[in-house]
Design a protein around this motif. Structure first.
Motif, PDB file in Angstrom:
ATOM      1  N   SER A  12       1.612  10.138  12.026  1.00 40.98           N
ATOM      2  CA  SER A  12       1.637   9.225  10.886  1.00 40.98           C
ATOM      3  C   SER A  12       0.363   8.376  10.800  1.00 40.98           C
ATOM      4  O   SER A  12      -0.229   8.010  11.809  1.00 40.98           O
ATOM      5  N   GLY A  13      -0.026   8.106   9.589  1.00 42.20           N
ATOM      6  CA  GLY A  13      -1.109   7.140   9.352  1.00 42.20           C
ATOM      7  C   GLY A  13      -2.507   7.667   9.578  1.00 42.20           C
ATOM      8  O   GLY A  13      -3.452   6.900   9.710  1.00 42.20           O
ATOM      9  N   LEU A  14      -2.667   8.990   9.588  1.00 38.29           N
ATOM     10  CA  LEU A  14      -3.999   9.533   9.892  1.00 38.29           C
ATOM     11  C   LEU A  14      -4.673  10.195   8.688  1.00 38.29           C
ATOM     12  O   LEU A  14      -5.659  10.889   8.835  1.00 38.29           O
ATOM     13  N   GLY A  15      -4.120  10.004   7.500  1.00 39.25           N
ATOM     14  CA  GLY A  15      -4.865  10.437   6.320  1.00 39.25           C
ATOM     15  C   GLY A  15      -4.402  11.717   5.648  1.00 39.25           C
ATOM     16  O   GLY A  15      -5.101  12.242   4.790  1.00 39.25           O
ATOM     17  N   LYS A  16      -3.209  12.209   5.986  1.00 37.27           N
ATOM     18  CA  LYS A  16      -2.736  13.442   5.341  1.00 37.27           C
ATOM     19  C   LYS A  16      -2.521  13.197   3.837  1.00 37.27           C
ATOM     20  O   LYS A  16      -2.995  13.960   3.005  1.00 37.27           O
ATOM     21  N   THR A  17      -1.815  12.106   3.538  1.00 37.15           N
ATOM     22  CA  THR A  17      -1.556  11.806   2.131  1.00 37.15           C
ATOM     23  C   THR A  17      -2.871  11.500   1.406  1.00 37.15           C
ATOM     24  O   THR A  17      -3.053  11.883   0.249  1.00 37.15           O
ATOM     25  N   HIS A  18      -3.748  10.827   2.107  1.00 37.89           N
ATOM     26  CA  HIS A  18      -5.065  10.513   1.512  1.00 37.89           C
ATOM     27  C   HIS A  18      -5.734  11.813   1.039  1.00 37.89           C
ATOM     28  O   HIS A  18      -6.261  11.881  -0.077  1.00 37.89           O
TER      29      HIS A  18
ATOM     30  N   ILE B 228     -13.197   9.144   5.821  1.00 38.76           N
ATOM     31  CA  ILE B 228     -14.170   9.270   6.912  1.00 38.76           C
ATOM     32  C   ILE B 228     -13.773  10.486   7.746  1.00 38.76           C
ATOM     33  O   ILE B 228     -12.625  10.585   8.186  1.00 38.76           O
TER      34      ILE B 228
ATOM     35  N   ARG C 120      -3.790   3.616   9.608  1.00 39.77           N
ATOM     36  CA  ARG C 120      -3.028   2.626   8.840  1.00 39.77           C
ATOM     37  C   ARG C 120      -3.007   1.295   9.593  1.00 39.77           C
ATOM     38  O   ARG C 120      -3.187   0.225   9.022  1.00 39.77           O
TER      39      ARG C 120
ATOM     40  N   GLN D 271       0.837  -1.206   0.000  1.00 39.69           N
ATOM     41  CA  GLN D 271       0.000   0.000   0.000  1.00 39.69           C
ATOM     42  C   GLN D 271       0.867   1.250   0.000  1.00 39.69           C
ATOM     43  O   GLN D 271       0.553   2.247  -0.629  1.00 39.69           O
TER      44      GLN D 271
HETATM   45  N1  LIG Z   1     -10.154   9.340   7.871  1.00 44.39           N
HETATM   46  C1  LIG Z   1      -9.832   8.328   7.076  1.00 44.39           C
HETATM   47  N2  LIG Z   1     -10.766   7.684   6.350  1.00 44.39           N
HETATM   48  C2  LIG Z   1     -10.457   6.639   5.562  1.00 44.39           C
HETATM   49  N3  LIG Z   1      -9.196   6.161   5.430  1.00 44.39           N
HETATM   50  C3  LIG Z   1      -8.223   6.765   6.119  1.00 44.39           C
HETATM   51  C4  LIG Z   1      -8.484   7.870   6.970  1.00 44.39           C
HETATM   52  N4  LIG Z   1      -7.328   8.264   7.534  1.00 44.39           N
HETATM   53  C5  LIG Z   1      -6.385   7.456   7.050  1.00 44.39           C
HETATM   54  N5  LIG Z   1      -6.916   6.553   6.203  1.00 44.39           N
HETATM   55  C6  LIG Z   1      -6.203   5.473   5.491  1.00 44.39           C
HETATM   56  O1  LIG Z   1      -5.088   5.113   6.300  1.00 44.39           O
HETATM   57  C7  LIG Z   1      -3.947   4.857   5.484  1.00 44.39           C
HETATM   58  C8  LIG Z   1      -2.815   5.781   5.886  1.00 44.39           C
HETATM   59  O2  LIG Z   1      -3.177   7.120   5.545  1.00 44.39           O
HETATM   60  P1  LIG Z   1      -2.129   8.182   4.952  1.00 44.39           P
HETATM   61  O3  LIG Z   1      -1.059   7.486   4.177  1.00 44.39           O
HETATM   62  O4  LIG Z   1      -2.890   9.240   4.255  1.00 44.39           O
HETATM   63  O5  LIG Z   1      -1.511   8.720   6.302  1.00 44.39           O
HETATM   64  P2  LIG Z   1      -0.480   9.902   6.545  1.00 44.39           P
HETATM   65  O6  LIG Z   1      -1.080  10.756   7.594  1.00 44.39           O
HETATM   66  O7  LIG Z   1      -0.107  10.546   5.265  1.00 44.39           O
HETATM   67  O8  LIG Z   1       0.748   9.109   7.148  1.00 44.39           O
HETATM   68  P3  LIG Z   1       2.342   9.395   6.993  1.00 44.39           P
HETATM   69  O9  LIG Z   1       2.606  10.661   7.716  1.00 44.39           O
HETATM   70  O10 LIG Z   1       2.967   8.200   7.643  1.00 44.39           O
HETATM   71  O11 LIG Z   1       2.629   9.491   5.530  1.00 44.39           O
HETATM   72  C9  LIG Z   1      -4.413   5.050   4.052  1.00 44.39           C
HETATM   73  O12 LIG Z   1      -4.794   3.800   3.549  1.00 44.39           O
HETATM   74  C10 LIG Z   1      -5.630   5.951   4.186  1.00 44.39           C
HETATM   75  O13 LIG Z   1      -6.544   5.750   3.123  1.00 44.39           O
END
Ligand SMILES: Nc1ncnc2c1ncn2[C@@H]1O[C@H](COP(=O)(O)OP(=O)(O)OP(=O)(O)O)[C@@H](O)[C@H]1O
Length: 535
Positions: free
Chosen positions: A240-246, A203, A400, A15
């Protein structure tokens, strides 16, 4: 590490590194065994014939590399096709190029699976109720007035009841999903954009509402052609892993669908840095500048990586200025606020902070439940309510990880051909949620759970403050301490740092009455009770 834990890590890596292939690997490839350095997988799903050809040409070598790096030694990948349980021929001597060259050959279509054995409804699940939409950028007025309201999440228990279906047999996970969209797409010479990462699949709730609405508003500005100085730049930060990249992908996807003529550039800071170094080495800075400065939308992920990279900071500064002066949209993410990025020039910090800074915080239990339910809905799997409570009750700091647990559970169910039940989930997820993680029920634990549920800090609940939300959480926590632990009023008074035990008596009576007359409070009570039971 057992094979399922390993597989869940493998999916996580796929992923991360090749999001465009994640869906097809998650749905079509399952681990069988791992012995004597041979990792055996089964290609399954809807069309073994295409998946085998595609997999062998495109992903076999990469998957073997991922598994080898996770186990720390080279492995041999054995590929078995469902229904033809002898290993497929070995990989071609020269494997096809990896994702950069996608789509050559094209991604196989994700087609409907063979007919399931268990009777399940063919009707696609009802969509989640849409959060009331606020025309952009009105939400900012609300923010500045201080009455910003987050959209309500759909009620998780209602959603589960609405589904009201028998849990699906894991052998039938590949349900016909109707017309599925092409899973991924590469936008011209951009990094790969995951077509699944949209605003619809994000979400949102109290922990990320501002970032979500701001990102949507910035994307929607593509239609009007205006740039709102209040959201430019938009700086999204959080762990990390909370959807910023999303959210960055969601902006790109939105523009691609609604204003495809606009020029969008989405890079990670690492790519920007590497590109910069290469351009200096090859004396092609003109091209570099044109590439980054002649865009309508510039999105850059993980800008904290510029910390300490002094020589590249000038280029970041100049790129920012050119785009900003030309009223182009700039969206940045980081794991911390601009001010907290060490070794970043002050003039860059100031510029990064000059628009809207939107935090993303860890999701609460309710949001985790909705994320799980929505994923299951998407995959046409019915997750029993107690399983959702169990997972969401334990994993709520990182989406994540939540996704990883879900993937692991689904893989396990598929592999062992078991129904998804709470007992089965406990076994499948024993590495992620240790069986002895069942916490002792104490006043402290109850307070933690209640605070998390209401999205308030424990410090505020234990302090004299009287804002409505804090008082509601405090009274509920006191009530649970009394109900579940049979604690004396004076003990509860001492724990919550109150002066008088009659305050506790009043709180317990209040909640008792509200449970009978206020359905919202009764609903909160039931949900908290379930979280406590699933600890
Ligand atoms: N609110 C949300 N709703 C649905 N899916 C989410 C949500 N938040 C995170 N995800 C999913 O969780 C995974 C990790 O999200 P993402 O890569 O965007 O995190 P990040 O904040 O960019 O992390 P990092 O800082 O490690 O890059 C992805 O598969 C993303 O789709």
């Amino acid at each position: 590490m057992d094979i399922f834990s390993l597989w869940s890590k493998v999916l996580g890596e796929v992923q991360k590194s090749d999001p465009q292939y994640y869906e097809v690997i998650m749905r079509g490839v399952f681990p069988r065994s791992f012995e004597n350095g041979v990792f055996s997988i089964m290609l399954t799903g809807s069309g073994p014939s295409w998946i085998l050809g595609w997999f062998k040409a495109i992903y076999e070598k990469k998957l073997a590399e991922i598994i080898s790096s996770l186990v720390g030694s080279p492995i041999r990948l054995e590929v078995v096709v469902q229904g033809q349980e002898t290993p497929a021929p070995a990989a071609p001597a020269t494997p096809a190029p990896l994702p950069e060259s996608f789509p050559q050959p094209a991604m196989p279509p994700v087609t409907p699976a063979p007919q399931a054995q268990a009777p399940v409804s063919q009707t696609p699940p009802a969509p989640f109720p849409e959060a009331p939409s606020t025309p952009a950028p009105d939400f900012l007025d609300k923010v500045s007035r201080g009455d910003f309201q987050h959209a309500d999440l759909p009620n998780i228990q209602d959603k589960i009841r609405e589904q009201g279906k028998e849990p699906m047999h894991p052998g039938n996970l590949f349900e016909p999903a109707g017309e599925r969209e092409e899973v991924t797409q590469q936008f011209e010479d951009q990094v790969n954009i995951n077509r699944q990462f949209t605003f619809d699949t994000f979400i949102h709730g109290p922990s990320n509402e501002l970032a979500f609405k701001a990102a949507k508003s910035v994307a929607e500005a593509a239609l009007s052609g205006n740039t709102d100085s209040r959201t430019n730049p938009l700086f999204i930060y959080g762990p990390s892993g909370l959807g910023k990249t999303h959210l960055l992908h969601a902006i790109c996807n939105y523009i691609h669908d609604h204003a495809p003529k606009l020029n969008v550039r989405f890079v990670t800071s690492e790519t920007f840095l590497n590109d910069l170094i290469k351009s200096i080495e090859t004396s092609s800075m003109d091209k570099f500048r044109k590439r980054y400065r002649s865009v309508d939308y510039f999105l850059m992920d993980d800008v904290q990586l510029f910390s300490g990279k002094n020589s590249s900071q000038t280029e970041v500064f100049n790129t920012f200025n050119v785009l900003f002066d030309n009223k182009k949209h700039i969206i940045l993410t980081s794991d911390r606020t601009p001010q907290d990025i060490e070794k970043l020039e002050d003039r860059i910090k100031t510029r990064f902070s000059s628009g809207l800074i939107a935090p993303i915080e860890p999701p609460d239990y309710e949001m985790c439940s909705v994320i799980l339910l929505k994923k299951a809905e998407h995959d046409h799997i019915v997750l029993p309510e107690d399983v959702i409570n169990y997972i969401a009750g334990h994993i709520h700091t990182n989406v994540r990880e939540l996704n990883g647990a879900y993937n692991k559970l689904v893989s396990y169910a598929q592999f062992t051909q078991q129904k998804i039940t709470l007992d089965m989930a406990r076994t499948a997820l024993k590495d992620v949620i240790p069986p002895d993680a069942k916490k002792e029920l104490t006043m402290e634990f109850i307070t933690d759970v209640v605070c998390e549920y209401y999205g308030v800090s424990k410090a505020s609940v234990l302090s004299p403050g009287r804002p409505k939300k804090i008082v509601a959480a405090r009274q509920m926590a006191m009530y649970f301490c009394r109900q579940e632990l049979n604690e004396s009023y004076p003990n509860i008074r001492d724990y919550f740092k109150r002066k008088d035990h009659t305050t506790v008596m009043y709180a317990c009576n209040r909640v008792e009455k509200d449970l009978k007359s206020k359905p919202g409070i009764a609903d909160d009570y039931q949900k908290i009770k379930k979280i406590l039971a699933s600890r």
